[in-house]
Design a protein around this motif. Structure first.
Motif, PDB file in Angstrom:
ATOM      1  N   GLN A   1      35.668  48.754  30.634  1.00  0.00           N
ATOM      2  CA  GLN A   1      35.472  47.502  29.892  1.00  0.00           C
ATOM      3  C   GLN A   1      35.807  46.295  30.759  1.00  0.00           C
ATOM      4  O   GLN A   1      35.120  45.268  30.688  1.00  0.00           O
ATOM      5  CB  GLN A   1      36.313  47.508  28.624  1.00  0.00           C
ATOM      6  CG  GLN A   1      35.821  48.474  27.584  1.00  0.00           C
ATOM      7  CD  GLN A   1      36.739  48.586  26.390  1.00  0.00           C
ATOM      8  OE1 GLN A   1      37.908  48.207  26.444  1.00  0.00           O
ATOM      9  NE2 GLN A   1      36.213  49.121  25.285  1.00  0.00           N
ATOM     10  N   ILE A   2      36.821  46.398  31.583  1.00  0.00           N
ATOM     11  CA  ILE A   2      37.181  45.307  32.488  1.00  0.00           C
ATOM     12  C   ILE A   2      36.077  45.096  33.513  1.00  0.00           C
ATOM     13  O   ILE A   2      35.691  43.963  33.807  1.00  0.00           O
ATOM     14  CB  ILE A   2      38.535  45.595  33.166  1.00  0.00           C
ATOM     15  CG1 ILE A   2      39.665  45.510  32.141  1.00  0.00           C
ATOM     16  CG2 ILE A   2      38.780  44.644  34.327  1.00  0.00           C
ATOM     17  CD1 ILE A   2      40.988  46.048  32.635  1.00  0.00           C
ATOM     18  N   ARG A   3      35.558  46.187  34.061  1.00  0.00           N
ATOM     19  CA  ARG A   3      34.456  46.068  35.030  1.00  0.00           C
ATOM     20  C   ARG A   3      33.229  45.420  34.401  1.00  0.00           C
ATOM     21  O   ARG A   3      32.570  44.594  35.023  1.00  0.00           O
ATOM     22  CB  ARG A   3      34.087  47.439  35.583  1.00  0.00           C
ATOM     23  CG  ARG A   3      35.119  48.000  36.512  1.00  0.00           C
ATOM     24  CD  ARG A   3      34.673  49.320  37.073  1.00  0.00           C
ATOM     25  NE  ARG A   3      35.723  49.931  37.869  1.00  0.00           N
ATOM     26  CZ  ARG A   3      35.521  50.939  38.691  1.00  0.00           C
ATOM     27  NH1 ARG A   3      34.326  51.467  38.806  1.00  0.00           N
ATOM     28  NH2 ARG A   3      36.520  51.428  39.388  1.00  0.00           N
ATOM     29  N   ALA A   4      32.929  45.780  33.157  1.00  0.00           N
ATOM     30  CA  ALA A   4      31.788  45.184  32.463  1.00  0.00           C
ATOM     31  C   ALA A   4      32.011  43.688  32.237  1.00  0.00           C
ATOM     32  O   ALA A   4      31.083  42.883  32.372  1.00  0.00           O
ATOM     33  CB  ALA A   4      31.552  45.889  31.139  1.00  0.00           C
ATOM     34  N   ALA A   5      33.232  43.294  31.915  1.00  0.00           N
ATOM     35  CA  ALA A   5      33.540  41.873  31.714  1.00  0.00           C
ATOM     36  C   ALA A   5      33.391  41.105  33.028  1.00  0.00           C
ATOM     37  O   ALA A   5      32.870  39.983  33.037  1.00  0.00           O
ATOM     38  CB  ALA A   5      34.954  41.714  31.168  1.00  0.00           C
TER      39      ALA A   5
ATOM     40  N   SER B   1      29.662  40.660  33.707  1.00  0.00           N
ATOM     41  CA  SER B   1      29.032  39.658  32.841  1.00  0.00           C
ATOM     42  C   SER B   1      29.421  38.253  33.275  1.00  0.00           C
ATOM     43  O   SER B   1      28.611  37.321  33.179  1.00  0.00           O
ATOM     44  CB  SER B   1      29.373  39.893  31.372  1.00  0.00           C
ATOM     45  OG  SER B   1      30.744  39.715  31.152  1.00  0.00           O
ATOM     46  N   ASP B   2      30.650  38.077  33.784  1.00  0.00           N
ATOM     47  CA  ASP B   2      31.044  36.764  34.307  1.00  0.00           C
ATOM     48  C   ASP B   2      30.235  36.414  35.549  1.00  0.00           C
ATOM     49  O   ASP B   2      29.788  35.275  35.706  1.00  0.00           O
ATOM     50  CB  ASP B   2      32.532  36.742  34.641  1.00  0.00           C
ATOM     51  CG  ASP B   2      33.410  36.698  33.400  1.00  0.00           C
ATOM     52  OD1 ASP B   2      32.876  36.382  32.312  1.00  0.00           O
ATOM     53  OD2 ASP B   2      34.613  36.976  33.524  1.00  0.00           O
TER      54      ASP B   2
END
Length: 45
Positions: free
Chosen positions: A24-28, A31-32
């Motif tokens: 989830q952190i990698r996906a965030a 997306s940034d």
């Protein structure tokens, strides 16, 4: 998936819940980075 692998080939967490959080952190982060690359169109006049 290629972009996710650019952040690291393997997950460093061993516990499943921590692995989920790491993804989830990698996906965030991705997306940034995507948001930074999208140009903003502004009408002049």
């Amino acid at each position: 998936m290629h972009c996710v692998k650019l952040l690291g080939q393997r997950l460093s967490a061993r516990d499943f819940d921590y692995q989920v959080a790491e993804i989830q952190i990698r996906a965030a982060i991705l997306s940034d980075f995507t948001a930074l690359g999208i140009p903003r169109t502004v009408a002049i006049g």
